[in-house]
Design a protein around this motif. Sequence first.
Motif, mmCIF file in Angstrom:
data_model
loop_
_atom_site.group_PDB
_atom_site.id
_atom_site.type_symbol
_atom_site.label_atom_id
_atom_site.label_comp_id
_atom_site.label_asym_id
_atom_site.label_seq_id
_atom_site.Cartn_x
_atom_site.Cartn_y
_atom_site.Cartn_z
ATOM 1 N N ASN A 9 -19.959 14.750 24.989
ATOM 2 C CA ASN A 9 -19.172 15.415 25.936
ATOM 3 C C ASN A 9 -19.605 16.912 26.051
ATOM 4 O O ASN A 9 -19.585 17.682 25.046
ATOM 5 N N LYS A 15 -27.985 16.129 25.966
ATOM 6 C CA LYS A 15 -27.511 14.822 25.925
ATOM 7 C C LYS A 15 -28.516 13.573 25.665
ATOM 8 O O LYS A 15 -28.065 12.770 25.148
ATOM 9 N N SER A 33 -21.638 9.041 21.954
ATOM 10 C CA SER A 33 -20.898 9.522 23.133
ATOM 11 C C SER A 33 -21.200 11.221 23.138
ATOM 12 O O SER A 33 -20.774 11.554 22.008
ATOM 13 N N PHE A 58 -21.234 21.281 23.512
ATOM 14 C CA PHE A 58 -21.222 19.885 23.243
ATOM 15 C C PHE A 58 -20.800 19.338 22.222
ATOM 16 O O PHE A 58 -20.701 20.073 20.957
ATOM 17 N N GLU A 59 -20.261 18.042 22.257
ATOM 18 C CA GLU A 59 -19.638 17.601 20.943
ATOM 19 C C GLU A 59 -20.300 16.136 21.162
ATOM 20 O O GLU A 59 -19.993 15.605 21.909
ATOM 21 N N ALA A 60 -20.511 15.515 19.968
ATOM 22 C CA ALA A 60 -20.997 14.009 19.984
ATOM 23 C C ALA A 60 -20.307 13.221 18.892
ATOM 24 O O ALA A 60 -20.424 13.843 17.821
ATOM 25 N N THR A 64 -19.264 13.404 13.527
ATOM 26 C CA THR A 64 -19.122 14.021 14.710
ATOM 27 C C THR A 64 -19.824 15.463 14.780
ATOM 28 O O THR A 64 -19.764 16.079 13.517
ATOM 29 N N THR A 80 -18.012 19.209 27.828
ATOM 30 C CA THR A 80 -16.755 19.947 27.961
ATOM 31 C C THR A 80 -15.800 19.625 27.052
ATOM 32 O O THR A 80 -14.638 19.111 27.457
ATOM 33 N N PRO A 81 -15.889 20.025 25.611
ATOM 34 C CA PRO A 81 -14.941 19.434 24.702
ATOM 35 C C PRO A 81 -13.793 20.393 24.733
ATOM 36 O O PRO A 81 -14.145 21.523 24.900
ATOM 37 N N GLU A 111 -15.640 24.278 30.005
ATOM 38 C CA GLU A 111 -16.345 24.030 30.980
ATOM 39 C C GLU A 111 -17.545 25.012 30.569
ATOM 40 O O GLU A 111 -17.583 26.048 30.559
#
Length: 443
Positions: A325, A308, A323, A223-225, A289, A327-328, A332
């Motif tokens: 993601n 999330k 936000s 995950f990346e936020a 980030t 699938t950074p 997958e």
Amino acid sequence: MAILNNLLLFTSTFQLLLLLRVSSESSQTAGDVSQFPTKFLELAKSPDVFDWMMRIRRKIHENPELGYEEFETSKLIRSELDLIGVKYRYPVAVTGVIGYIGTGEPPFVALRADMDALVMQEAVEWEHKSKVAGKMHACGHDGHVAMLLGAAKLLQQHRHVLQGTVVLIFQPAEEGLAGAKKMIEEGALKHVEAIFGIHFTNRVPLGKASSRPGSMLAGSGFFEAVITGKGGHAAIPQHTVDPVIAASSVVLSLQHLVSRETDPLDSKVVTVSKVNGGNAFNVIPDSVTIGGTLRAFTSFSQLEQRVKEVITKQATVHRCNASVNLTPNGKEPLPPTVNDVGLYKQFKNMVGDLLSEESFMEASPIMGGEDFSYFAEVIPGHFAFLGMQDETKSYASAHSSLYRVNEDALPYGAAIHASMAVQYLKDKASRGSEPPKGFHDEL
């Protein structure tokens, strides 16, 4: 009358000899099958096969290629399959290759090897070190390819005893780019009833194999936020919306997903491994980030959803936006790798016949992920580890810049691949196998 009697005697003798020949050939074929897998191990250790596998492995190691870029690796595989007379399909999933050995009829059983490298600089100094800066085979995929080609050579030499068809899957992009999923979408498992995979490990001694029934490897994801607020001077924080505070709260709250929402008997991992934000001591940045990984054997998609939710809602508590993601960089999520119980039993028995009962080790579940899991979701699958540790030497774990393959393990992998395929087809034939629905309509 004498002529007629002689003719009848000749005819009877000819028929008897014909029956004896057929019986002898059937007995020989059965004997050939029963002599496996010991015969395969002897052949795999012969210089003709062992040295050939080493040359292939070293050539691939010198020229590492990343996911979906394995064009030269794929070309080498195809050229070797051509030399030993194995038919194949190409391209599958950009660079993938699928070979076929046997009758061309059901049952179909698949053997899989991955072939991509990693973005790493090799730190091992040796004659066949990676020639490509910043790329290396640090997970043994070069050896996996060599072992499957070795198995192909053994199986092709004994194709007359195969009671079905062996499918050789040379898969691209295992390292986070879902190469297995793409191969399935392009028909790699068409008519295939079971699939087997092997991976090197430095945690098991050389000459031994390790596996377990059920959950073998965890589902894994990333995950990346981006947490966005309003930056400003650090001396007047009341005029800002501080994303650093929000990010800090998110990191702490994510730890509660395991400590307070997970059954202690059900292992899960949530790790924040990346935090980037700001570049000055006296300035609150506009955004921060964060990123990391999550692992679970069960309820993996539910854990993704909770990650999330925690990020977005904790950001809201601190007046920020977030936000997320999952699938950074195109990575997958992988489902858990679950071994079919029946295939596990077959594998364990085969290793006992090939090596010895003491050479099989029951594996513990591992939190690492493998995209072999995509195959095992569609059809019964079995994933195993092949030992390469030597008491006199030290072999680093996968994804290390010091990673090396113990090439003495190559014959064991080739023999295990070939023997498992033969044994599966033999067992399937003894129980009777119906062709897949629509199989003959496609011929």
